[in-house]
Design an enzyme around this catalytic site. Structure first.
Site, PDB file in Angstrom:
ATOM      1  N   GLN A   1      38.355  46.665  39.052  1.00 35.66           N
ATOM      2  CA  GLN A   1      38.627  46.921  37.634  1.00 35.66           C
ATOM      3  C   GLN A   1      39.770  46.030  37.147  1.00 35.66           C
ATOM      4  O   GLN A   1      40.830  45.983  37.762  1.00 35.66           O
ATOM      5  CB  GLN A   1      38.972  48.414  37.447  1.00 35.66           C
TER       6      GLN A   1
ATOM      7  N   LYS B   1      32.123  54.894  35.057  1.00 32.23           N
ATOM      8  CA  LYS B   1      31.241  54.130  35.960  1.00 32.23           C
ATOM      9  C   LYS B   1      30.811  55.023  37.133  1.00 32.23           C
ATOM     10  O   LYS B   1      29.639  55.037  37.520  1.00 32.23           O
ATOM     11  CB  LYS B   1      31.972  52.879  36.478  1.00 32.23           C
TER      12      LYS B   1
ATOM     13  N   ASP C   1      29.730  42.342  38.873  1.00 31.43           N
ATOM     14  CA  ASP C   1      30.354  42.021  37.581  1.00 31.43           C
ATOM     15  C   ASP C   1      30.039  40.576  37.171  1.00 31.43           C
ATOM     16  O   ASP C   1      30.258  40.197  36.023  1.00 31.43           O
ATOM     17  CB  ASP C   1      31.879  42.203  37.676  1.00 31.43           C
TER      18      ASP C   1
END
Ligand code: NAD
Length: 282
Positions: A95, A51, A118
């Site tokens: 994460q 990422k 997200d």
């Protein structure tokens, strides 16, 4: 039969992101993603590194916070609060999975929904389910880009989503429904799955079981989207669908690797750009 090229499409989206990023920088805004990684999970370290790399390649800002395994809930929430208030940060990603002693739901709830790239905050989940504009989880959003790119019309189609996770299955079902498909959601408790799946126009499989979707579960001409990423004993990757066995029955199919996988990071960048553009409008 068409094998969907997720790598090529993700490269195209990343080019679009790069251009948007240059335009935003010219207007004084550098789209920036902050990623928080807690602990030492190997797979998570790999995801986070890619990422970061993708952000930098697109000309975006990338801020990494690597926290120790023993980080407390309060320490993590304090960092999120700092990032929420920092105007130079447009996207915040924690994460997952988090170490067991941390409360994932509470952590996701504390991310500013306007920076929730997200799309896991309950407000964005609610917006998606109400058909309102918000942040949509990256993997299902990437799959919608695939449908668009390959001119796959969803209106009136019978679509089956196998898997009901908050990350893939549920948001995928909501997106298909919003796009006019007739949606069935299957999961580990579903009975007679093969009987259901055989009649479907579109099957999205996201369960994490290698080669689960077999030839007898797929009807002629079906469109197969394989989200699964499974590592086999010989080190190779395979999806949740038995690609070799079903490919000749399908009209479209995504390979693993090179199908859905590359789309996820592209959409994360795209969501961060969206957040930066929102700031410009604010
Ligand atoms: P998860 O473990 O959270 O959920 C799995 C789902 O599958 C559950 O809803 C469960 O009910 C269902 N399931 C399990 N066994 C089943 C069965 N026999 N029949 C029907 N349903 C069954 O998984 P997830 O996070 O949604 O991920 C699913 C897969 O997708 C994994 O392989 C994961 O690695 C992969 N994934 C890929 C990407 C990507 O970028 N391509 C992103 C996220 C997840």
């Amino acid at each position: 039969m068409t094998i969907i090229d997720g790598k090529a499409l993700s490269a195209k989206i990343k080019e679009r992101v790069k251009k948007d990023c240059e335009e935003l920088i010219a207007k004084g805004i550098k789209p920036t993603l902050a990623v928080i990684l807690v602990g030492e999970d190997k797979a998570s370290q790999t995801y986070v590194a890619s990422k970061e790399k993708a952000c930098i390649a697109a000309g975006m800002g990338s801020v990494m916070h690597r926290l120790g395994e023993q980080t407390t809930q309060n320490e993590l929430l304090s960092l999120i609060e700092v990032l929420n208030k920092d105007d130079s940060i447009h996207g915040i990603l924690v994460q997952l999975p988090l170490p067991k002693h941390l409360d994932t739901n509470e952590v996701l709830r504390r991310i500013d929904p306007n920076k929730d790239v997200d799309g896991f905050h309950a407000l964005n989940v609610g917006k998606l389910n109400s058909g309102l504009d918000g942040f949509v989880p990256c993997t299902p959003l990437g799959i919608m880009e695939i449908f668009k790119e390959y001119n796959i019309d969803l209106v009136g189609k019978n679509a089956l989503v196998i898997g009901r996770s908050n990350i893939v299955g549920k948001p995928m079902a909501a997106l298909l429904l919003n796009a006019g498909a007739t949606v069935t959601i299957a999961h580990s408790k579903t009975k007679n799955l093969a009987q259901i799946s055989r009649s479907m126009d579109i099957i999205v499989v996201a369960i994490g079981k290698p080669k689960f979707l077999s030839a007898d579960m797929v009807g002629e001409g079906a469109i197969i989207i394989d989200v699964g990423i499974n590592r086999l004993d010989d080190g190779s990757l395979c999806g949740d669908a038995d690609f070799e066995a079903i490919k000749d029955k399908c009209s479209f199919i995504t390979p693993v690797p090179g199908g859905v996988g590359p789309m996820t990071i592209a959409m994360l960048l795209s969501n961060t750009i969206k957040s930066a553009k929102n700031e410009l409008r604010a």
